[in-house]
Scaffold this active site. Sequence first.
Site, PDB file in Angstrom:
ATOM      1  N   HIS A  10       0.829  -1.198   0.000  1.00  0.00           N
ATOM      2  CA  HIS A  10       0.000   0.000   0.000  1.00  0.00           C
ATOM      3  C   HIS A  10       0.871   1.258   0.000  1.00  0.00           C
ATOM      4  CE1 HIS A  10      -3.120   2.603   2.269  1.00  0.00           C
ATOM      5  NE2 HIS A  10      -3.522   2.494   1.015  1.00  0.00           N
TER       6      HIS A  10
ATOM      7  N   HIS B  74      -1.070  10.819  -2.220  1.00  0.00           N
ATOM      8  CA  HIS B  74      -2.326  10.331  -1.658  1.00  0.00           C
ATOM      9  C   HIS B  74      -3.279  11.462  -1.299  1.00  0.00           C
ATOM     10  CE1 HIS B  74      -5.058   9.069   1.605  1.00  0.00           C
ATOM     11  NE2 HIS B  74      -5.139   7.943   0.913  1.00  0.00           N
TER      12      HIS B  74
END
Length: 399
Positions: free
Chosen positions: A58, A100
């Site tokens: 991730h 992100h």
Amino acid sequence: MRDTTMGRWARGAVAALVLTGPLALAVPAPAAHAGPAQGSSGTEPFPYPDAGLTLVNHRGLSPGYPENTLAAFRNSISMGVDAIEIDLRATKDGEIVILHDETVDRTTDGSGRIGDLTLAQVKALDAGGHVSPEFAGERVPTFAETLAAVKGSDVRLLLDIKESDRVADIVEITDEHRMADQVIVGPRTVAALNEFKALDPGLSTLGFIATPQDADAFIAAGVDYIRLWPDWITASRDDAACETDYAARVAAYERGERPAPGSSSCVVEDVVSQGTPVWSTTNDLGYEPMDELLRLGATGLLSDVPAELGRLLGDIEDERAATSVRRIAELRERVERDGHASSSTTMLKQLDRAVRHLDRGRPDRACRSLERSTRDSPPAGQRAAVERIEAILACSRFA
């Protein structure tokens, strides 16, 4: 990190011999730490999906590395992960970068919305020094730079696309680098999914759905994977209606009416029963919660602790092999007891070869031997036993 040929198992400690004579082979001793649920003998289902399991790093995260940076991605590649999840956003001047958050505040020494900054302004920011002086000067990478860093490796990129209006740009950049086979795109809407498929029908897709109820629409549109959050999966398992449904599926399995009872989490079962694999984002969850999600039917986990997930996946591969050897030994005894027809001779020979391949850490070759074991039309019960062993080994991943 991962050894998909089960080499770790082949090097395990010897606990018992499961066959007699010159082909006697070793079963590994259980690990000293708490490991995955043990598969039993007989016809009880193996507690993990009958498919290969996927380790997704991730944001390229590992302890001590700055997320979504080339340094983190190179480290992920060196660890042997299957895929890296990255987040795509656009700068003010339309360049696709890996970030992100909507702002650069948390992961760089700058501030402001990424959409209000040009690429030159973003490239002037330090994206690594906040983690360690070792990474001072690390920059926010572009999508193109990330593709170039991963190209030629065995690692795929899972693209979490934060802005659905950049679909065409993402496909164009991917095609320019000839990386379509190493990319899984992650649309958040059915409209974005349809646009991706219209631009490049060959791209693999994972639906980052907003609610469990959205899964059916994504599946109908042809998505390849569905991401479910862990709390969706466990909440569904604990729901009274789902418990009743699962009990009915278990009863049908025990009556021989189903090949397996399926997942005790109905939200997983609803997706998987339509032929679509489930992945889940586990972030920093540890060994036991990740183990639970895999036993509930997830086949891919997006983890911030890839070393821990890699250890779990290795333990599961070990248990696949050890359980398969036990089941083969049971089947071998049954075949010998049932007679010595030509089909029995072929089956015994191929079963012995399958165990030998497992002992050497080659599940792919073991699967081929299992397939050959049924070529002379053995009795239905023996064929069914072979199919159960093939499911334990997840032979479909080697097809």
